[in-house]
Scaffold this active site. Structure first.
Site, mmCIF file in Angstrom:
data_model
loop_
_atom_site.group_PDB
_atom_site.id
_atom_site.type_symbol
_atom_site.label_atom_id
_atom_site.label_comp_id
_atom_site.label_asym_id
_atom_site.label_seq_id
_atom_site.Cartn_x
_atom_site.Cartn_y
_atom_site.Cartn_z
ATOM 1 N N SER A 181 -13.722 -7.296 0.714
ATOM 2 C CA SER A 181 -12.971 -6.980 2.255
ATOM 3 C C SER A 181 -13.863 -6.303 3.146
ATOM 4 C CB SER A 181 -12.006 -5.994 1.882
ATOM 5 O OG SER A 181 -11.176 -5.472 3.228
ATOM 6 N N TYR A 195 -9.520 2.115 -2.052
ATOM 7 C CA TYR A 195 -9.419 0.700 -1.696
ATOM 8 C C TYR A 195 -10.787 0.345 -1.589
ATOM 9 C CZ TYR A 195 -8.380 -3.957 0.323
ATOM 10 O OH TYR A 195 -8.368 -5.268 0.449
#
Length: 153
Positions: free
Chosen positions: A46, A59
């Site tokens: 990401s 995350y």
């Protein structure tokens, strides 16, 4: 989501690393012996790996680990003809968005990217197809950014 360091729950953190990092390593270990030269492993990281939002600490850390763990296996498996790359999406209209974001956040999803909008899944798919195909045969150890113009290198 985290408001401060004290809000990071150890069990949730361990679960996030188990799902995002440890599973990826175990999957690669299980798959590699069965892969032929010309095969490809494509991880998903990401933009958060490089531009971590303050409320996405855990995350982002898992995605950073995935980015790093793309390079190591690439170096290990390239002599077997197996390429390892990753795709790093930015804001994409995916089913997780309504679960992970508030209605207010959804209204502005992707508007802070240089392109000014969130991406569509089809716009992300082409990166995976290229990395899996012969057109990506000279690529290994790379993280391909599909971020609406947000630089991650």
């Amino acid at each position: 989501m985290n408001d401060d360091l004290d809000s990071i729950d150890d069990d949730e953190m361990q679960g996030a690393f188990a799902a995002n990092v440890f599973a990826m390593i175990r999957l690669a270990k299980a798959a590699a012996p069965h892969m032929k030269p010309g095969s490809a492993i494509i991880n998903r990281t990401s933009e958060q790996a490089k531009v971590a939002g303050k409320n996405m600490i855990v995350y982002a850390a898992t995605k950073g680990a995935i980015s790093s763990l793309t390079v190591g296996p690439s170096n290990l498996l390239s002599s077997d003809g197996i390429r390892v790359n990753a795709v790093a999406p930015g804001p994409i209209w995916a089913p997780i968005q309504p679960i992970a974001k508030s209605p207010k956040e959804l209204e502005t999803l992707g508007q802070d990217t240089p392109i000014g909008r969130a991406g569509q899944p089809g716009e992300l798919a082409t990166a995976y197809v290229m990395l899996a195909s012969a057109e990506g045969s000279y690529m290994s150890g790379n993280v391909v950014a599909v971020t609406g113009g947000v630089p991650i290198s």
